[in-house]
Write an enzyme that holds these catalytic residues in place. Structure first.
Site, PDB file in Angstrom:
ATOM      1  N   VAL A 316       0.898  -1.158   0.000  1.00  0.00           N
ATOM      2  CA  VAL A 316       0.000   0.000   0.000  1.00  0.00           C
ATOM      3  C   VAL A 316       0.938   1.210   0.000  1.00  0.00           C
ATOM      4  O   VAL A 316       1.499   1.560   1.037  1.00  0.00           O
ATOM      5  CB  VAL A 316      -0.925   0.012   1.222  1.00  0.00           C
ATOM      6  CG1 VAL A 316      -1.798   1.265   1.225  1.00  0.00           C
ATOM      7  CG2 VAL A 316      -1.811  -1.238   1.235  1.00  0.00           C
ATOM      8  N   PRO A 317       1.144   1.843  -1.148  1.00  0.00           N
ATOM      9  CA  PRO A 317       2.304   2.726  -1.329  1.00  0.00           C
ATOM     10  C   PRO A 317       2.140   4.141  -0.769  1.00  0.00           C
ATOM     11  O   PRO A 317       2.128   5.127  -1.512  1.00  0.00           O
ATOM     12  CB  PRO A 317       2.465   2.743  -2.850  1.00  0.00           C
ATOM     13  CG  PRO A 317       1.063   2.612  -3.356  1.00  0.00           C
ATOM     14  CD  PRO A 317       0.371   1.687  -2.395  1.00  0.00           C
ATOM     15  N   CYS A 318       2.075   4.252   0.542  1.00  0.00           N
ATOM     16  CA  CYS A 318       1.989   5.583   1.151  1.00  0.00           C
ATOM     17  C   CYS A 318       3.263   6.385   0.903  1.00  0.00           C
ATOM     18  O   CYS A 318       3.252   7.613   1.042  1.00  0.00           O
ATOM     19  CB  CYS A 318       1.692   5.464   2.645  1.00  0.00           C
ATOM     20  SG  CYS A 318       2.889   4.494   3.582  1.00  0.00           S
ATOM     21  N   HIS A 319       4.353   5.709   0.519  1.00  0.00           N
ATOM     22  CA  HIS A 319       5.599   6.425   0.223  1.00  0.00           C
ATOM     23  C   HIS A 319       5.492   7.245  -1.057  1.00  0.00           C
ATOM     24  O   HIS A 319       6.350   8.101  -1.318  1.00  0.00           O
ATOM     25  CB  HIS A 319       6.762   5.434   0.095  1.00  0.00           C
ATOM     26  CG  HIS A 319       6.581   4.412  -0.979  1.00  0.00           C
ATOM     27  ND1 HIS A 319       5.888   3.225  -0.781  1.00  0.00           N
ATOM     28  CD2 HIS A 319       6.981   4.394  -2.280  1.00  0.00           C
ATOM     29  CE1 HIS A 319       5.884   2.528  -1.907  1.00  0.00           C
ATOM     30  NE2 HIS A 319       6.536   3.210  -2.823  1.00  0.00           N
TER      31      HIS A 319
END
Length: 356
Positions: A316-319
């Site tokens: 889950v690419p919160c970056h």
């Protein structure tokens, strides 16, 4: 650090100063030699009229430049550092050993130099990395059905209390408190950015977090409540699947994850996470972009909180979410990891543009 491309003058000054803050983020192609370099290359600096700056190695190669044999720009930055390379190899040969500064001195290394090199490349010191590696060994022993005392010895801890304390610092509870009849199981998975804890069942991934994330104990506690205290040690096919997908991701072979995810959060939080999953590798968004996409432009702060509450790192690419000005903002895994992930994913963005 800003993700917006600095001006040519700024980059040329960085090249002349061999500024390490741009290493791995920007490369220079030199038309007079046909080669491309890191900005920290020790070779004699080129004239400004012969320089073109690129964001990725791929762009340099596509432009017809060959990699420099002195600074080795195609080699990952950390592995190009001889101090880092030798110690990483030594750590892998003796993962359960209690490393200390006297060991570094015996190897002919200056502890302060080692400390700076590892902090620059990994955001942690070598001794901190070695301690994590020992805990990984203990975790693997427990996940394989071993006793706590066996895990303690494998991890190189002299006393049971020290091992329990170190373990509890990561997950919030001692190893003896884990369930013998679990609904969820925990084990660690490896990555070039450090080990992660994976909590899975037979069909889904519930948690994937870096071992040193400060919020990990609180996230683990939520899963304990969800499972009514029934989290044990072990691996499932889902653990093996996410490990394989992470390996492909970091090797630059595939930026898409197919592991099924269990999203634990409020309805709004889950909506934010689903929106994050729509951001392709190689692209970024701002918090306000996400809020507008969700039809709630006034909810920027709520979106930011939901982004920070993500407990499935990388997948889950919160970056991929930046500040409104393009700057790196808070990331639970550390800004150094956020920077590395964005740099890695630039290659996926280049692949998509080439395919298009």
């Amino acid at each position: 650090m800003l993700m917006i491309r600095p001006s040519f003058d700024t980059l040329y000054e960085a090249l002349m100063a061999r500024d390490p803050s741009y290493d791995g983020r920007v490369f220079v192609g030199v038309s007079s030699t046909g080669i491309f370099c890191r900005l920290t290359c020790p070779a004699r600096k080129p004239k400004r009229e012969n320089c073109t700056f690129y964001d990725t190695v791929g762009e340099c190669i596509e432009a017809g430049f060959r990699p420099c044999k002195r600074c080795k720009p195609t080699t990952p930055e950390a592995s190009a550092d001889p101090v880092v390379k030798s110690l990483i190899e030594a750590l892998e040969q003796r993962p359960g050993y209690r490393w200390g500064e006297p060991d570094l001195v015996r190897m002919g290394l200056e502890p302060s130099t080692v400390r700076r090199a590892f902090k620059r490349h990994f955001g942690m010191t070598f001794l901190e990395m070695a301690r994590q590696r020992r805990l990984q060994e203990g975790f693997s022993t427990l996940a394989g059905g071993g006793k706590v005392i066996d895990a303690q010895i494998t991890a190189g801890f002299e006393s049971p209390s020290a091992f329990r304390e170190a373990f509890a610092k990561i997950l919030g509870q001692a190893p003896g408190s884990f369930s013998q009849d679990p609904l969820l199981v925990a084990d660690w998975v490896s990555s070039p950015l450090g080990p992660l804890i994976a909590v899975t069942d037979s069909t889904q991934l519930h948690l994937l977090e870096f071992l040193d994330r400060k919020a990990l104990p609180a996230e683990f506690k939520k899963l304990l409540t969800f499972s009514k205290g029934r989290i044990g040690f072990g691996r499932t096919e889902i653990t093996d699947q996410i490990q394989e997908e992470l390996d492909h991701f970091f090797a630059g072979r595939n930026g898409v994850f197919e592991t099924r995810l269990a999203l634990h959060g409020s309805a709004f939080t889950r909506d934010v996470w689903r929106e994050l999953l729509k951001i392709p590798a190689g692209e970024t968004r701002s918090y306000s972009d996400l809020a507008r996409t969700m039809g709630k432009p006034e909810a920027v702060r709520a979106v930011a909180r939901a982004n920070g509450a993500n407990q499935i790192a990388i997948v889950v690419p919160c970056h991929r979410v930046l500040g409104a000005d393009g700057s790196l903002t808070g990331y639970g895994g550390g800004l150094w990891r956020k920077q590395r992930l964005i740099e890695l994913e630039q290659s996926y963005g280049s692949q998509s543009r080439s395919a298009g």
